[in-house]
Design a protein around this motif. Structure first.
Motif, PDB file in Angstrom:
ATOM      1  N   VAL A 238       1.955  -5.691   9.192  1.00 18.46           N
ATOM      2  CA  VAL A 238       3.031  -6.068   8.270  1.00 18.46           C
ATOM      3  C   VAL A 238       2.483  -6.957   7.158  1.00 18.46           C
ATOM      4  O   VAL A 238       2.638  -6.674   5.974  1.00 18.46           O
ATOM      5  N   LEU A 239       1.768  -8.013   7.562  1.00 18.36           N
ATOM      6  CA  LEU A 239       1.367  -9.022   6.576  1.00 18.36           C
ATOM      7  C   LEU A 239       0.485  -8.431   5.476  1.00 18.36           C
ATOM      8  O   LEU A 239       0.664  -8.720   4.297  1.00 18.36           O
ATOM      9  N   LYS A 240      -0.466  -7.594   5.857  1.00 18.75           N
ATOM     10  CA  LYS A 240      -1.394  -7.096   4.838  1.00 18.75           C
ATOM     11  C   LYS A 240      -0.654  -6.227   3.808  1.00 18.75           C
ATOM     12  O   LYS A 240      -1.034  -6.183   2.648  1.00 18.75           O
ATOM     13  N   ASN A 241       0.404  -5.568   4.254  1.00 19.16           N
ATOM     14  CA  ASN A 241       1.161  -4.754   3.307  1.00 19.16           C
ATOM     15  C   ASN A 241       2.039  -5.583   2.382  1.00 19.16           C
ATOM     16  O   ASN A 241       2.169  -5.263   1.205  1.00 19.16           O
ATOM     17  N   ILE A 242       2.636  -6.647   2.914  1.00 18.37           N
ATOM     18  CA  ILE A 242       3.554  -7.405   2.060  1.00 18.37           C
ATOM     19  C   ILE A 242       2.811  -8.412   1.191  1.00 18.37           C
ATOM     20  O   ILE A 242       3.385  -8.986   0.282  1.00 18.37           O
ATOM     21  N   LEU A 243       1.515  -8.621   1.457  1.00 15.33           N
ATOM     22  CA  LEU A 243       0.758  -9.617   0.717  1.00 15.33           C
ATOM     23  C   LEU A 243       0.566  -9.238  -0.748  1.00 15.33           C
ATOM     24  O   LEU A 243       0.335 -10.112  -1.587  1.00 15.33           O
ATOM     25  N   ILE A 244       0.661  -7.953  -1.071  1.00 13.50           N
ATOM     26  CA  ILE A 244       0.348  -7.512  -2.432  1.00 13.50           C
ATOM     27  C   ILE A 244       1.303  -8.132  -3.461  1.00 13.50           C
ATOM     28  O   ILE A 244       0.847  -8.794  -4.388  1.00 13.50           O
ATOM     29  N   VAL A 247       0.792 -12.074  -3.540  1.00 11.67           N
ATOM     30  CA  VAL A 247      -0.378 -12.568  -4.269  1.00 11.67           C
ATOM     31  C   VAL A 247      -0.105 -12.591  -5.777  1.00 11.67           C
ATOM     32  O   VAL A 247      -0.474 -13.545  -6.473  1.00 11.67           O
ATOM     33  N   THR A 248       0.575 -11.550  -6.266  1.00 16.59           N
ATOM     34  CA  THR A 248       0.908 -11.529  -7.696  1.00 16.59           C
ATOM     35  C   THR A 248       1.716 -12.749  -8.076  1.00 16.59           C
ATOM     36  O   THR A 248       1.426 -13.440  -9.063  1.00 16.59           O
ATOM     37  N   VAL A 249       2.764 -12.991  -7.300  1.00 14.09           N
ATOM     38  CA  VAL A 249       3.663 -14.092  -7.642  1.00 14.09           C
ATOM     39  C   VAL A 249       2.953 -15.430  -7.499  1.00 14.09           C
ATOM     40  O   VAL A 249       3.115 -16.321  -8.335  1.00 14.09           O
ATOM     41  N   SER A 312      -7.400  -5.372  -5.459  1.00 18.36           N
ATOM     42  CA  SER A 312      -8.253  -4.261  -5.064  1.00 18.36           C
ATOM     43  C   SER A 312      -8.817  -4.500  -3.665  1.00 18.36           C
ATOM     44  O   SER A 312      -9.147  -3.563  -2.962  1.00 18.36           O
ATOM     45  N   LEU A 313      -8.896  -5.774  -3.251  1.00 14.76           N
ATOM     46  CA  LEU A 313      -9.342  -6.041  -1.885  1.00 14.76           C
ATOM     47  C   LEU A 313      -8.228  -5.760  -0.888  1.00 14.76           C
ATOM     48  O   LEU A 313      -8.471  -5.306   0.226  1.00 14.76           O
ATOM     49  N   LEU A 314      -6.976  -6.033  -1.282  1.00 11.81           N
ATOM     50  CA  LEU A 314      -5.847  -5.883  -0.363  1.00 11.81           C
ATOM     51  C   LEU A 314      -5.401  -4.439  -0.252  1.00 11.81           C
ATOM     52  O   LEU A 314      -5.046  -3.968   0.824  1.00 11.81           O
ATOM     53  N   ASP A 315      -5.396  -3.750  -1.377  1.00 12.55           N
ATOM     54  CA  ASP A 315      -4.851  -2.394  -1.369  1.00 12.55           C
ATOM     55  C   ASP A 315      -5.935  -1.403  -1.771  1.00 12.55           C
ATOM     56  O   ASP A 315      -6.353  -1.369  -2.925  1.00 12.55           O
ATOM     57  N   PRO A 316      -6.376  -0.584  -0.821  1.00 14.34           N
ATOM     58  CA  PRO A 316      -7.472   0.347  -1.112  1.00 14.34           C
ATOM     59  C   PRO A 316      -7.098   1.377  -2.173  1.00 14.34           C
ATOM     60  O   PRO A 316      -7.974   1.995  -2.756  1.00 14.34           O
ATOM     61  N   ARG A 317      -5.802   1.553  -2.421  1.00 14.56           N
ATOM     62  CA  ARG A 317      -5.406   2.552  -3.415  1.00 14.56           C
ATOM     63  C   ARG A 317      -5.617   2.042  -4.832  1.00 14.56           C
ATOM     64  O   ARG A 317      -5.613   2.800  -5.778  1.00 14.56           O
TER      65      ARG A 317
ATOM     66  N   LEU B 105       0.368   6.272   9.270  1.00 16.37           N
ATOM     67  CA  LEU B 105      -0.856   5.478   9.203  1.00 16.37           C
ATOM     68  C   LEU B 105      -0.636   4.342   8.212  1.00 16.37           C
ATOM     69  O   LEU B 105      -0.026   4.542   7.163  1.00 16.37           O
ATOM     70  N   ASN B 106      -1.154   3.175   8.552  1.00 15.49           N
ATOM     71  CA  ASN B 106      -0.984   2.025   7.668  1.00 15.49           C
ATOM     72  C   ASN B 106      -1.841   2.216   6.413  1.00 15.49           C
ATOM     73  O   ASN B 106      -3.060   2.370   6.512  1.00 15.49           O
ATOM     74  N   PRO B 107      -1.213   2.209   5.222  1.00 13.77           N
ATOM     75  CA  PRO B 107      -1.950   2.556   4.005  1.00 13.77           C
ATOM     76  C   PRO B 107      -3.065   1.579   3.633  1.00 13.77           C
ATOM     77  O   PRO B 107      -3.963   1.955   2.895  1.00 13.77           O
ATOM     78  N   VAL B 108      -3.015   0.350   4.118  1.00 15.27           N
ATOM     79  CA  VAL B 108      -4.004  -0.634   3.662  1.00 15.27           C
ATOM     80  C   VAL B 108      -5.101  -0.891   4.701  1.00 15.27           C
ATOM     81  O   VAL B 108      -5.923  -1.769   4.502  1.00 15.27           O
TER      82      VAL B 108
END
Lengths: 327, 322
Positions: A238-244, A247-249, A312-317, B105-108
């Motif tokens: 959960v945390l890694k997804n909501i961190l994006i 971090v901006t804010v 770019s470190l948090l979101d590989p996309r 799958l978790n995207p990150v």
């Protein structure tokens, strides 16, 4: 990555030049600093001499050109009022502001993310509702009012905390800091809380909204179906997804806290750069105003660059420079 | 290991306690899955088939709750386990695959992280040996160049590949049972065929039982040993796949089978079951299908008991087709 950094640098220089030009026009339009600087009883000869000494007798564009040439070699001009280099004045005051801003942000992050997670995971519980109610207060109470109430309660009534100044400082890498001494911490506590309150509420709401959305996602259910512990599901998936968005804010808010801590600095007489800016605007001290805003814009540019790298470190996309990453 | 079936679901009831009332998402459902057996759990959207799967894994979120019934897995009633023990079974002895591979799958997180954590959640092996098992699992589901794939992120995979990865994650701990919740529905037909083939092969090789949740009878026909049909959260009928498909006894199963377009009826209007699935919120006693059933009589306002019309077949209907 290198090409990206170079392009960003070019854009940044353009922004700085444009911004300085606009500030020049703005200050030029407000009024003539000579009126404020020279004794009203002085005669015309004296006024002309002062204007010539400060370069204010030249046409507007010529003044700007002199400034640009100086800026290119790192000289942002001398203060009309203090007759010191503007940059030196600002860099003397800025560390105090940065310290206050960082302590406030650390408080806001350290409390806001856990409380937001808690409120997002248990939205209907008493604690979840209490956190949200508290964050509405933090959101809507004006900073100056909260500051005054803090002083009333903790300095006047209880007498626990000092109401103004930085307190005892310690030198770290050539800069004085307050947070390493007990007296400095006591001085830092109230202004930092005052400054952190709004950011804390913002982070709580942001984290809660992200959490509530994320826990409904299939990948969270799949993570649970793998038999992962609750801690790993929340702390990693959960945390890694909501961190994006968070971090901006945080990046934006860190910049604005440093640039505009003026209200809090005024209330607690914190010797930071906010007060310097207000004084300079009152006295039409153009070199200091321009230099201050250039420093702040540079700060924003650096923070935004760091945020982009963190992205770019948090979101590989996300790939910096727009290079396609798919196979 | 006990002598009974691998999984025995007995009188399972899972209800959602919402502000608008109690939604009986799963209402008295029973079936068994033997070791290495493939059971197709069939029903329309909202029939409670997915919720049955979640109930078995203890993954029902509030306000939902299993209120009654037993879920006996290898001799242990899962509903009596504490959360930690149930977690020890999830992903280890019972694994689950979800419908939409783009979302599971978790995207990150990298693929290796997502497989290794599944291994390490259940055994204290080192990261190296967990990685070796992850690699092996990817090979088993037919993923080429697994070493490179392990370091990739989900967005670098196609839908079919992602579902293979999800299956690899389900297989990595060598479970006794895999609950597959419509894992091929979101894929296009050729990929669907490949995934079905792989699943069947892998399960036969390793003796893994499958609970295949689907609305697609043609998938069940080719894959399953037994079928259990659900309607509006309730058990309808069950039996060996050939019997159910050839001689459905319950009018609902018959309607479902008739709804599958057949090749020799080209140009004819497609057949359908008239009416709509009832709202689970307002569902009273009696057979939930009676509003849409051509054989319904006043008697159907009472709930029919489960009968055993022939060995291995179970049915809940007063008016079975002859």
């Amino acid at each position: 990555m290198l090409a990206y950094a170079i392009r960003r640098f070019g854009q940044s220089v353009f922004v700085l030049v444009l911004m300085s030009f606009l500030v020049f026009i703005g200050v030029y339009a407000i009024g003539d600093p000579i009126e404020l600087l020279v004794n009203p009883q002085a005669d015309e000869v004296e006024r002309v001499r002062a204007a010539a000494a400060l370069g204010l007798d030249r046409p507007f564009l010529a003044q700007y050109w002199v400034f640009l040439k100086g800026a290119a070699s790192g000289d942002l001009g001398r203060s009309f009022v203090y007759n010191e280099p503007a940059l030196t004045l600002i860099l003397d005051k800025l560390p105090a502001t940065i310290e206050l801003a960082f302590v406030a942000m650390v408080m806001a992050i350290g409390l806001g993310i856990p409380l937001g997670l808690l409120a997002g995971l248990k939205p209907d519980s008493f604690i979840g509702r209490a956190i949200m109610a508290g964050s509405i207060l933090g959101f809507s109470l004006p900073t100056f009012w909260v500051g005054l109430v803090l002083i009333m309660v903790f300095s006047v009534q209880l007498g626990w905390l000092p109401s103004n100044g930085r307190g005892e400082t310690m030198m770290v890498a050539g800069l004085p800091v307050s947070f390493l001494t007990a007296d400095g911490l006591a001085h830092l506590a109230m202004p930092a809380v005052n400054l952190a309150l709004f950011k804390l509420s913002l982070l709580i709401r942001l984290t809660r909204a992200g959490t509530r959305e994320a826990v409904l996602q299939d990948y969270v259910k799949f993570a649970r179906a793998k038999g992962l512990s609750q801690g790993r599901v929340i702390g990693v998936h959960v945390l890694k997804n909501i961190l994006i968005p968070i971090v901006t804010v945080i990046g934006l808010e860190l910049g604005s806290v440093i640039a505009f801590a003026i209200v809090t600095e005024s209330i607690f007489a914190w010797p930071g750069s906010g007060k310097l800016l207000i004084d300079s605007i009152n006295q039409l001290d153009r070199p200091v105003i321009v230099a201050y805003l250039l420093v702040i814009v540079t700060l924003f540019i650096v923070i935004n660059f760091v945020v982009d790298v963190l992205y770019s470190l948090l979101d590989p996309r996300v790939r910096l420079g727009g290079a396609a990453a798919s196979h | 290991m006990s002598g009974g079936p691998l999984l025995q679901v007995d009188g399972l009831r899972m209800h959602f306690f919402t502000k608008a009332g109690v939604v009986k998402a799963v209402d008295d459902v029973s079936f068994t899955v033997g070791r290495g057996e493939i059971l197709g759990l069939v029903g329309e959207s909202g029939s409670g088939k997915s919720m049955t799967g979640y109930s078995i894994l203890g993954l029902v979120d509030p306000p939902g709750r299993v209120v009654e019934g037993r879920i006996v897995f290898d001799g242990t009633d899962l509903t009596r386990l504490d959360p930690a023990a149930w977690r020890g079974i999830r992903g280890n002895r019972i694994a689950m695959i979800f419908q939409d591979p783009m979302m599971t799958l978790n995207p990150v997180l990298r693929i290796d992280t997502q497989i290794v954590e599944a291994v390490q959640a259940h055994s204290g092996v080192s990261r190296e040996s967990a990685l070796a098992r992850a690699r092996e699992a990817l090979v088993r589901v037919g993923i080429a160049s697994p070493d490179e794939r392990l370091r990739a992120y989900p967005h670098q995979f196609s839908g079919g590949m992602r579902q293979r990865v999800a299956i690899a994650i389900a297989l990595v701990n060598g479970p006794d049972l895999i609950i597959a919740d419509e894992p091929t529905t979101a894929l296009d037909v050729t990929i669907q065929g490949q995934i079905l083939f792989e699943m069947q092969k892998v399960c036969r090789e390793s003796g893994t039982a499958l609970l295949w949740i689907t609305h697609d009878l043609s998938v069940v026909a080719g894959l399953a040993d037994k079928v259990c049909v659900m309607y509006a959260g309730r058990f309808v009928e069950s039996g060996p796949v050939a019997d159910i498909l050839d001689r459905p006894l319950h009018p609902y199963s018959r309607g479902l089978i008739d709804s599958v377009p057949a090749r020799n009826e080209r140009g004819q209007p497609l057949r359908q079951i008239p009416g709509m699935t009832p709202s689970l919120l307002s569902l009273g006693p009696g057979c939930p299908f009676r509003e849409r059933c051509s054989s319904a009589t006043p008697r159907c306002a009472e709930s029919p008991e489960v009968t055993e019309p022939s060995p291995g077949r179970r049915l809940r209907c007063f008016h079975p087709a002859r």
